[in-house]
Design a protein around this motif. Structure first.
Motif, PDB file in Angstrom:
ATOM      1  N   THR A 408      13.884  -0.623  -5.280  1.00  0.00           N
ATOM      2  CA  THR A 408      14.704  -0.129  -4.160  1.00  0.00           C
ATOM      3  C   THR A 408      13.851   0.623  -3.154  1.00  0.00           C
ATOM      4  OG1 THR A 408      16.646   0.049  -5.603  1.00  0.00           O
ATOM      5  CG2 THR A 408      16.685   1.289  -3.543  1.00  0.00           C
ATOM      6  N   THR A 409      12.960   1.454  -3.656  1.00  0.00           N
ATOM      7  CA  THR A 409      12.045   2.188  -2.765  1.00  0.00           C
ATOM      8  C   THR A 409      11.152   1.225  -1.994  1.00  0.00           C
ATOM      9  OG1 THR A 409      12.012   4.054  -4.312  1.00  0.00           O
ATOM     10  CG2 THR A 409      10.263   3.956  -2.667  1.00  0.00           C
ATOM     11  N   ALA A 410      10.597   0.241  -2.692  1.00  0.00           N
ATOM     12  CA  ALA A 410       9.698  -0.721  -2.046  1.00  0.00           C
ATOM     13  C   ALA A 410      10.418  -1.498  -0.944  1.00  0.00           C
ATOM     14  CB  ALA A 410       9.125  -1.674  -3.088  1.00  0.00           C
ATOM     15  N   LYS A 435      14.196   7.560  -0.270  1.00  0.00           N
ATOM     16  CA  LYS A 435      14.010   8.903  -0.827  1.00  0.00           C
ATOM     17  C   LYS A 435      14.926   9.123  -2.028  1.00  0.00           C
ATOM     18  CE  LYS A 435      12.404  13.069  -1.062  1.00  0.00           C
ATOM     19  NZ  LYS A 435      12.743  14.104  -0.084  1.00  0.00           N
ATOM     20  N   PHE A 436      16.155   8.613  -1.962  1.00  0.00           N
ATOM     21  CA  PHE A 436      17.093   8.723  -3.083  1.00  0.00           C
ATOM     22  C   PHE A 436      16.515   8.065  -4.333  1.00  0.00           C
ATOM     23  CE2 PHE A 436      20.325   6.749  -5.702  1.00  0.00           C
ATOM     24  CZ  PHE A 436      21.222   7.777  -5.931  1.00  0.00           C
ATOM     25  N   ALA A 437      16.023   6.849  -4.163  1.00  0.00           N
ATOM     26  CA  ALA A 437      15.522   6.092  -5.315  1.00  0.00           C
ATOM     27  C   ALA A 437      14.273   6.720  -5.905  1.00  0.00           C
ATOM     28  CB  ALA A 437      15.253   4.645  -4.899  1.00  0.00           C
ATOM     29  N   ILE A 438      13.341   7.131  -5.050  1.00  0.00           N
ATOM     30  CA  ILE A 438      12.078   7.665  -5.570  1.00  0.00           C
ATOM     31  C   ILE A 438      12.269   9.042  -6.167  1.00  0.00           C
ATOM     32  CG2 ILE A 438      11.146   8.891  -3.554  1.00  0.00           C
ATOM     33  CD1 ILE A 438       9.294   6.384  -5.820  1.00  0.00           C
ATOM     34  N   GLY A 495       5.067   0.722  -0.609  1.00  0.00           N
ATOM     35  CA  GLY A 495       5.858  -0.403  -1.065  1.00  0.00           C
ATOM     36  C   GLY A 495       5.101  -1.295  -2.025  1.00  0.00           C
ATOM     37  N   LEU A 496       3.840  -1.599  -1.711  1.00  0.00           N
ATOM     38  CA  LEU A 496       3.032  -2.444  -2.597  1.00  0.00           C
ATOM     39  C   LEU A 496       2.809  -1.776  -3.948  1.00  0.00           C
ATOM     40  CD1 LEU A 496       0.363  -3.814  -0.074  1.00  0.00           C
ATOM     41  CD2 LEU A 496       2.287  -5.055  -1.089  1.00  0.00           C
TER      42      LEU A 496
END
Length: 548
Positions: A408-410, A435-438, A495-496
């Motif tokens: 999701t973050t990626a 930001k929520f996911a990470i 992201g990577l």
């Protein structure tokens, strides 16, 4: 012999636990408000070379700073100007720039007389205070890094300090030192002085948070103990939200630091109302003091304690009855293949999460739109993220959850670069999702890592992986500096790394609703994990498996 929980169970879950829950959670307000203060204290300020009040016509005064094309638009050069002696001679001759003189033929020079800073957004930051621009711009990135290095050292030594001197003295000393250091920063006269203080404050901040967390976990009971991790994390996010609110009304970095230090006043009620941890006192043989603390807790809860609490305790009991233990060290994390693979993968995943988390937090005010609103939204996102993590721990498998958070973050950071420049609301929405996911992933990793290792090396394994993960925090400011070459390059990097870590996490063992391992031998017996995309029946020879 009865366990500690059985012996002290009569205290119950009453008023004392409620007060301790609130005060220990409130200690995280200081950590949340200060952790990302550099976002505004070290915010970038529009600037150009200072042009002294020499004998220049108005036309030449306006034309002294070259115009450059940046991101498709024109703006004044930030680090150069036309040679002042040449401009002065041309002005004295009555020539007009652009009409009589082709400015591209005029030689340029650096900002020899300093810089002029815009006050449209900020009245003052350390960037304008210490001239951290142009050739000195690297110092701004370095400041953030030394803070995270201080936090890394805090994570290494804070546990040992609290184990040696006690939970309460360590917490009080750390809160006092952090508050004092923040105030001392106000008097920083040089970049070097600010940098040194900021690094030490990173050590104190980590010590405050970890010690408060341990003290709360050990001293609380029942439902308050279960809710405490969520409570202290939510208080951290509340302190984080107070930062942009304060920065909005106080556009000066020194005033902002003074306000950020105010939650340090919670040290007063903590000092008076929170006792030393009786569990720790009992573990180091100070049984009489432990009994005295427990009696005070019982009195606060209006419970009558027994005449003797630790009636079967013998000072020499541990020495006589406890068999010699085999101690394990960090080398056991790489001794065998399955533990080594688990450690490497956990470090990679946690490193990526910490790097992305701090990258998001440090850059949230600079990407699009109003910096104060963007930062506030980013901070407000953390509370539902912690609640979601808490629910996920109870109901969703660990490996699936961490992979979903990473992907999701990626995806959110990959989509950010595709949004047109004017649609900052969409960019903000993608930031919120990322930001929520990470944030949820960062919180979950503490739980997941602790469950991956057996009891004999759980603290060593979790601590080692957490320390290596903090290197991701140290790297994050330098990754953000890649925006000099391409605006979205830092987010492509995050992201990577997220995609790579999600793939690596596929090879971690699942721990959801499974008993915690006690010995390394039990870890060896855990069933192997097959490659999720390759069927063993179809390709038995090439199926990628690891022991875990």
């Amino acid at each position: 012999m009865r366990t500690y929980e059985e012996t002290t169970g009569f205290v119950g879950d009453g008023c004392f636990q409620s007060v301790a829950f609130l005060l220990l959670s409130a200690s995280a307000l200081l950590c949340g408000a200060y952790s990302f203060s550099i976002v505004f204290v070290g915010a970038g300020v529009s600037h150009h070379c200072l042009v002294p009040g020499v004998n220049l016509t108005q036309d030449w005064h306006n034309a002294t700073i070259p115009v450059e094309v940046v991101d498709g638009g024109q703006e004044l050069s930030r680090c150069s100007r036309y040679r002042l002696d040449v401009v002065r001679n041309l002005s004295a001759q009555g020539l007009v720039p652009g009409r009589d003189v082709n400015l591209t033929d005029v030689e340029q020079e650096g900002c020899l007389d300093g810089w002029s800073y815009s006050r449209d957004v900020y009245q003052s930051t350390i960037v304008s205070e210490f001239d951290l621009v142009c050739s000195e711009e690297w110092k701004k990135t370095f400041i953030a890094t030394v803070f995270y290095v201080g936090q890394l050292c805090g994570s290494l030594f804070s546990g040992q300090i609290s184990d040696r001197f006690g939970r309460k003295p360590t917490l009080i000393a750390a809160m006092a030192s952090l508050t004092i250091l923040i105030v001392i920063q106000w008097f920083s006269q040089t970049w070097t002085m600010f940098c040194i203080i900021y690094s030490i404050s990173g050590f104190s901040l980590t010590t405050v948070y970890t010690t408060a967390f341990v003290l709360g976990t050990e001293i609380l009971t029942g439902q308050t103990q279960i809710m405490f991790p969520l409570g202290i994390n939510c208080m951290f996010s509340v302190g984080y939200m107070l930062l942009p609110l304060s920065a909005y009304f106080l556009r000066d970095w020194k005033s902002l630091l003074l306000v950020v230090s105010l939650p340090g006043l919670f040290i007063i009620p903590i000092w008076w109302l929170i006792p030393e941890c009786p569990r720790w006192l009992h573990s180091v043989g100070r049984v009489e003091e432990a009994e005295a603390v427990i009696r005070k807790m019982a009195k606060f809860n209006k419970v009558k304690p027994p005449t003797v609490i630790f009636e079967d305790y013998d000072a020499n009991d541990i020495e006589i009855k406890t068999p010699l233990k085999k101690y394990h060290n960090i080398l056991h994390l790489v001794k065998t293949k399955n533990i080594r693979n688990t450690t490497i993968i956990t470090c990679v995943v946690w490193f990526s999460i910490r790097m992305a988390y701090h990258g998001f937090s440090l850059s949230t005010s600079e990407l699009h739109g109003d910096p104060f609103l963007s930062c506030f939204i980013s901070a407000a996102t953390e509370t539902p993220a912690y609640v979601s993590m808490w629910l996920a721990v109870k109901y969703v498998p660990r490996r699936t959850t961490i992979i979903c958070f990473l992907l999701t973050t990626a995806l959110s950071v990959f989509f950010v670069q595709l949004v047109p420049e004017g649609l900052f609301f969409i960019v903000t929405a993608l930031q919120v999702v990322g930001k929520f996911a990470i944030t949820a992933g960062a919180a979950l990793m503490y739980v997941y890592a602790a469950e991956l290792y057996p009891t004999v090396i759980r603290n060593t394994g979790t601590g080692t992986c957490s320390t290596i993960a903090r290197l991701g925090s140290c790297v994050a400011p330098f990754v953000l500096s890649l925006r000099t070459y391409f605006k979205y390059l830092p987010y492509i990097t995050f992201g990577l790394m997220g995609v790579l870590s999600a793939f690596a996490a596929l090879f971690l063992p699942e721990t959801f609703r499974r008993p915690l391992l006690q010995t390394i031998q039990e870890m060896h017996k855990r069933e192997r994990i097959k490659h999720p995309f390759i069927s063993k029946k179809q390709h038995p020879a090439s199926a990628a498996v690891i022991e875990s």
